[in-house]
Scaffold this motif. Structure first.
Motif, PDB file in Angstrom:
ATOM      1  N   ASP A  36       1.107  -1.376  -0.172  1.00  0.00           N
ATOM      2  CA  ASP A  36       0.050   0.154  -0.057  1.00  0.00           C
ATOM      3  C   ASP A  36       1.388   1.341  -0.035  1.00  0.00           C
ATOM      4  N   ALA A  43      -6.864  -2.710  -2.450  1.00  0.00           N
ATOM      5  CA  ALA A  43      -6.714  -3.232  -3.729  1.00  0.00           C
ATOM      6  C   ALA A  43      -7.668  -4.620  -3.769  1.00  0.00           C
ATOM      7  N   ASN A 185      -6.552  -1.615  -8.989  1.00  0.00           N
ATOM      8  CA  ASN A 185      -6.203  -0.775  -7.937  1.00  0.00           C
ATOM      9  C   ASN A 185      -7.683   0.705  -7.811  1.00  0.00           C
ATOM     10  N   LEU A 201       0.080   1.064  -5.805  1.00  0.00           N
ATOM     11  CA  LEU A 201      -0.011  -0.243  -5.267  1.00  0.00           C
ATOM     12  C   LEU A 201       1.256  -0.628  -5.844  1.00  0.00           C
TER      13      LEU A 201
END
Length: 212
Positions: A36, A43, A185, A201
């Motif tokens: 993260d 996610a 994402n 991400l």
């Protein structure tokens, strides 16, 4: 770049910008670390048997086998056949979500009004990314939401609230068979799942070092 939670030879190390998607086959024994990068970024994730996508991640099987609504370190992510797809081997936040579902154009319009009816969501990302592997609408099932905070209240109600994650927090999952992992994402900007500010991400796949 942030390192994997688990030591090993790096197979893939890729950044996923907001509103984009990622997919890849993670071979049995390899470990996928999801980072993260900016903090509080959801996610959304689907998992399939890489050789037979009719076998795929199952929320009810996963929760029934472990007897708990949350995904934590040690959780075995089960398929619709009850088999182990992946195992959470390391996790830097208290819990991960698998009951909050995925956003999409239709649900966004219903929840937030016609001004967002043209904004696509994780459902559309899943369809676009899955098409690269021959997957379609029939292959969309309930998903994982890494880093999203969906508390279960005493009365059974669910909420999508501010996340418990932070910049650089990680979760690592080990493949128990060859699996195809598809990640969106999340582009959601209308609720707190992304802190109203989608961020990148990082996806790191490692091949484990052999034990002596």
């Amino acid at each position: 770049m942030t390192e994997s939670l688990v030591a090993g030879d790096v197979v893939r190390d890729e950044r996923v910008v907001p509103n984009a998607s990622w997919s890849g086959v993670v071979a049995a024994g390899e470990v996928l670390t999801i980072v993260d990068v900016g903090g509080n970024q959801s996610a959304d994730c689907l998992i399939y048997n890489a050789h037979d996508p009719d076998e795929r991640y199952s929320v009810p099987d996963t929760l029934a086998w472990q007897g708990n609504a949350y995904v934590r370190t040690g959780t075995v992510l089960r398929s619709n056949e009850g088999r182990a797809l992946m195992t959470v081997v390391a996790n830097e936040i208290d819990r991960q979500d698998t009951i909050g579902g995925a956003c999409g154009k239709e649900s966004n319009t219903l929840r937030y009004g016609h001004h967002v009816m043209f904004h696509h969501g994780c459902r559309e990302n899943f369809l676009s990314e899955g098409a690269k592997h021959g997957l379609g609408v029939r292959d969309l099932v309930s998903n994982l939401n890494w880093f999203m905070n969906v508390p279960v209240e005493p009365d059974g109600a669910l909420g999508i609230v501010d996340g418990m994650s932070g910049p650089g927090k990680r979760v690592a999952v080990r493949a128990e068979m060859d699996v195809l992992v598809v990640v969106s994402n999340c582009p959601q900007m209308n609720n707190p799942c992304n802190d109203f500010n989608p961020t990148p991400l990082q996806m790191i796949v490692v091949r484990r070092e052999r034990e002596e």
